[in-house]
Motif scaffolding. Structure first.
Motif: not given
Lengths: 568, 429
Positions: A557-558, B357, B381, B384-385, B387-388, B391, B418, B421-422, B425
């Motif tokens: 998602p990021v 997600d 995975d 990785k997910y 991480l979202s 925030q 990622e 990237i986080l 962001l």
């Protein structure tokens, strides 16, 4: 008979007979005919030097029924001393022949003007009737038996009363006679005061004449050579002659109107005609392949090279005429372009090259590759575009590499000036020297009047494609899928080596990325999205994905949040 | 701050507790197994043609018909109205049915729904009021070993305790205004009992508890005989407590309630006059009698509000301002299932990824307790997910440290990529 006259040969009969029989000499009939006529020309020349009001005349009579060939001239004739000299020449010649044969060199045999020896190639005997001013008329019969060194020439009743010489060749074989008759016009080209007839019909036999369809150029004094009596050389004056250009100069070397040899000099295209050479300078040798020695051959080549620029300059008018008469249509643009590209560009040709460039300036010899179209343009039109830079695309885009094709597409989409040249016709003017293959290659030599040109090759393509901004990448594995900025008017995707680039400056590129994020199905999703948004290039992607077996490429998602932000 | 949170049927809907309307339809289907007269079923069918007719109306009608029969007999008339027999069967069946359905709450789901709010019990003074019968709040509190004041003492060693009422102590207070599935009324001594292990009642039961006399119990959940039972303990005290809240509350939040009940609505009106009042409802639609002008309406599901919005608000310096800003952020989708799936190791992998997600896209705030197991998962995975979710988490800094360690241990991995990237962001934000 007086003492020592008629003379006898003092040579080795055996060796001479060997020389004179058999097939050692090619064109033996030609040699005899040429020799006979040249001797007559020489005789007339000598008399011309002595008498101002003299009109030379030579008559050649072929008698079919008698199988004789008469060469009748009103030259200076011979007296007894002259005849003796003739015999001596024969002896010297024969001795030399012997020496040369010992060395096994069949090439350089004989010397043009061997006279009597060559006559025996076609006949067993011949008669000479000659009268010199202030001398008695002489009639001599020459036979092959004379080579036994015992038999003398026979005196015969001279048939002449006027000054001059009549040579009667009693041809031994019918094929010799036919050959000489057939080849007459080939060898006897342009002797002004010579007439020939065939008996008993009394038909006129025409001389071969000079090379036609040539516009002779005027050779400046500083270019002239002392051994050139007359040069009738120049460019072809008819488009049909242009059509058969093979890139070489074709010049007939003539000796007082008698054909000696055709000289071909490669790279000197457009140069045709005849060279009349001075016999004093010219001593052709009789040999198998050619009739001129190597040193003289080189001199002729040098002379022709020297005058070639003059000829090419004159050729422009001929070409312009053909263009004005619209004769170019059935010939094709490529042949004319080939001619243009064959113009040498060395310093000695600089003026000529400029004239040719000027002539071709308005002809559409380039193809301008616009974004969605391609049109023919001329050099003038290219200059009118006033581009900052001209990109030279491969002339045959079907053979361009994939990178080159992509680069061309990018350049076209950007509105750059992309030119594709017209290729020269490789089957035309093969002997000419070409520095360039297409008209765009030629632009490199017109740099002074054009903006910077750059060839589109793989290196440029890579730097062009690399001259962009890589924002990020969707996948970093093999294959790598970066997001790049190639301009909003550029391609949506481009395959570069083992990468598949997505151009996010285009709306389609952004939609593609958006779809990839929404699907999030790894490379399979990428393929589906590409099929939807850029189907023209999906085959490139398929090739890249051929080896992909493990497709665990879910975007977190990021990552997707970031990608959506990038394209927003 | 003192915060009143009222939750109506919408607050338990995502836990699988149907609305009263849906329940009456379920009940009608259930009744087809019983041997009832066709006339009764026909009458019931006609009642159900009215879309507003629900389970409570049904029982109310039954009680009124029973009373009418009694009165009729007093005046010498026949009490036979033809459906007595059926009603006598169906009335207790209805009570049982309601209790049965409401007891279907899964403790884990209830915990997931209410834990985020309960965690803040030390930061603020909460009063949770509800007309729901289910025990989702109590179960969540019990799971977290949190003590709730509901008017009953703690069980201790007892299987049952009786109503004692509220004192003035601060602390988390739960007002179950219409009773509960584990409350029982004893006719004998007017006591209200709460049992540790609720049992289904069908009619009356006799309960023998150790060390105590036998007790006959009836279910004390308030059913539509409000007129009869609302005046009986403990309801008056409960109602009184509830009515007092607008006076002292700083914030009042009404979750998943249509406010059709005039008692509830009167408290709402008082809150609007006295404090910051918020209405939480996915549709944002209310009956005309509800004045929404002076309140802030959040178009959110109960789960999105309770799990994410409210906990996030409670961490802000200005809770009220934050909640008001959320009126611009519709979150009508329920997230309870996604939170359950994402954090459940037994769920299918792809389901977990999809849930994460959705939670990330809805900017759901989860605590580190929910996120760390995902970050430390063996599935790359899932890591990785996860991480979202960093925030929006209140434990963001701590979670970033954990993620940094994981990234350092796996250089060049997609997780590391990622994570970078986080960080970018988050620094931009």
């Amino acid at each position: 008979m007086t003492d020592g006259f008629p003379p006898a040969f003092n040579i080795d009969e055996t060796r001479v007979m060997e020389l004179l029989t058999g097939d050692r000499f090619y064109g033996s009939e030609d040699a005899a005919l040429r020799e006979a006529v040249l001797n007559a020309i020489d005789a007339c020349g000598r008399r011309k030097n002595q008498e101002q009001d003299y009109d030379p005349e030579i008559e050649v009579l072929f008698d079919d029924s008698e199988k004789t060939i008469k060469i009748i001239d009103n030259g200076d004739g011979m007296n007894q001393n002259d005849v003796s000299d003739l015999f001596a020449t024969v002896g010297a010649t024969a001795n030399r022949l012997q020496d040369e044969l010992k060395e096994g060199d069949y090439k350089a045999i004989g010397e043009f003007g061997i006279g009597v020896v060559s006559y025996f190639l076609v006949c067993d005997y011949f008669h000479v009737h000659t009268k010199k001013q202030g001398a008695d008329a002489i009639g001599i019969e020459f036979t092959k038996e004379m080579f036994d060194m015992e038999t003398s020439a026979n005196e015969i009743q001279c048939e002449r009363e006027e000054v001059g010489t009549t040579l009667i060749l009693y041809v031994d074989k019918e094929n010799h006679y036919d050959q000489m008759l057939d080849q007459f016009s080939h060898w006897i080209r342009d002797v002004p005061y010579l007439t020939a007839r065939q008996l008993p019909e009394d038909e006129v036999i025409e001389q071969g004449g000079r090379r036609s369809h040539v516009d002779p150029v005027e050779i400046p004094e500083e270019e002239q050579q002392d051994w050139v009596e007359d040069a009738e050389i120049g460019p072809p004056n008819h488009v049909d002659e242009w059509k058969i250009l093979d890139g070489s100069a074709h010049v007939d070397v003539l000796y007082r109107g008698v054909f000696v040899q055709s000289k071909e000099v490669s790279r000197l295209w457009g140069l045709e005609g005849s060279l009349h050479v001075d016999p004093k300078r010219f001593k052709p040798n009789l040999n198998r392949e050619s009739f001129i020695d190597d040193a003289f051959t080189e001199e002729i080549s040098d002379f022709l090279e020297q005058v070639h620029p003059i000829v090419l300059e004159a050729a422009i008018d001929s070409m312009k005429d053909a263009l004005e008469q619209d004769e170019i249509n059935d010939w094709g643009l490529r042949k004319w372009v080939t001619v243009w590209m064959a113009v040498p560009r060395r310093n000695d040709y600089s003026d000529v090259a400029e004239e040719w460039d000027s002539a071709f300036r308005e002809i559409k010899t380039f193809r301008l590759m616009e974004e969605n179209d391609e049109r023919e343009v001329s050099l003038t039109e290219v200059q009118d575009l006033d581009p900052d830079k001209i990109y030279l695309a491969p002339s045959n885009m079907n053979k361009a590499s994939a990178l080159e094709t992509k680069a061309v597409n990018i350049l076209r989409a950007r509105g750059e000036c992309v030119l594709r040249g017209v290729e020269r016709d490789s089957s035309f003017m093969r002997n000419a020297r070409f520095r360039n293959k297409t008209t765009t290659d030629l632009l490199n030599q017109l740099q002074h009047e054009l903006p910077q040109t750059q060839k589109v090759d793989d290196n440029l393509a890579k730097s062009l494609i690399n001259d962009h901004s890589t924002v990020t990448e969707i996948y970093s594995d093999n294959p790598r899928i970066p997001l790049v900025k190639l301009g909003s008017d550029s391609v949506t995707t481009v395959k570069v080596d083992n990468e598949f680039w997505i151009n996010i400056d285009t709306e389609k590129g952004r939609e593609l990325v958006r779809d990839i994020c929404d699907r999030n199905e790894g490379y399979i999703g990428l393929l589906s999205a590409c099929q939807t948004h850029d189907p023209d290039n999906v085959s490139d992607l398929i090739r890249l994905l051929d080896d992909v077996r493990d497709d665990e490429h879910l975007l977190g998602p990021v990552k997707r949040q970031y990608l959506r932000r990038v394209i927003s | 701050m003192k915060i009143l949170v009222f939750t109506g049927a919408g607050g338990s809907f995502e836990l699988g507790i149907p609305t009263m309307r849906y329940m009456v339809e379920m009940f009608r289907d259930h009744l087809e197994e019983r041997d009832l007269s066709p006339e009764f079923l026909e009458e019931l069918g006609e009642r159900l043609e009215d879309e507003d007719y629900d389970m409570e109306h049904l029982v109310d009608d039954f009680d009124l018909l029973a009373e009418a029969g009694e009165v009729q007999e007093k005046w010498g008339g026949s009490s036979k109205h033809g459906l007595e027999e059926d009603i006598s069967v169906v009335r207790p069946e209805a009570e049982w049915f309601i209790q049965h359905v409401c007891e279907r709450v899964e403790i884990q789901e209830a915990t997931t729904l209410w834990r985020p709010l309960l965690r803040h019990r030390s930061d603020h003074n909460f009063v949770i009021a509800t007309t729901n019968y289910d025990r989702s709040i109590e179960l969540a509190a019990s799971q977290q070993s949190i003590n709730i004041q509901d008017g009953f003492p703690r069980f201790g060693e007892n299987e049952g305790v009786t109503w004692k009422g509220f004192d003035d102590n601060e602390g988390l207070k739960l007002l179950k205004l219409h009773g509960s599935t584990n409350w029982y009324f004893s006719e004998e001594n007017d006591a209200v009992w709460k049992l540790r292990h609720p049992m289904p009642l069908f009619g009356e039961i006799t309960l023998q508890m150790q060390g105590q006399d036998e007790v006959d119990l009836q279910n004390a959940a308030v059913l539509p005989s409000r007129e009869k039972r609302i005046r009986r303990p403990p309801y008056p005290e409960l109602n009184s407590e509830f009515q007092q809240q607008p006076v002292t509350a700083d914030i009042a939040i009404f979750i998943g309630s249509s406010l059709r009940d005039p008692n509830i609505r009167s408290v709402y009106d008082a809150c609007v006059d006295n404090c910051a009042t918020f209405l939480v409802n996915p549709s944002g639609e209310y009956i005309p009698q509800v004045d929404t002008e002076e309140a802030s309406v959040l178009h959110q599901s109960a789960s999105a509000f309770l799990i994410s919005t409210l906990p996030t608000a409670l961490r802000q310096n200005d809770v009220i301002e934050y909640l008001k800003s959320e009126t611009e952020t519709p979150r009508t989708e329920g997230i309870l299932d996604d939170v359950m799936t994402a954090t459940n190791n037994n769920s299918a992998r792809q389901d977990r990824l999809d849930s994460i997600d959705r939670l990330a896209s809805l900017q759901v705030s989860l605590k580190k307790e929910e996120i760390v197991p995902l970050l430390e998962s063996e599935d790359p995975d899932l890591r990785k997910y996860a991480l979202s979710l960093l925030q929006e988490s209140p434990d963001r800094e701590e979670l970033i440290d954990i993620a940094e360690e994981i990234a350092d241990d796996n250089p060049g991995s997609e997780f590391a990529s990622e994570f970078e990237i986080l960080k970018d962001l988050m620094s931009e934000d």
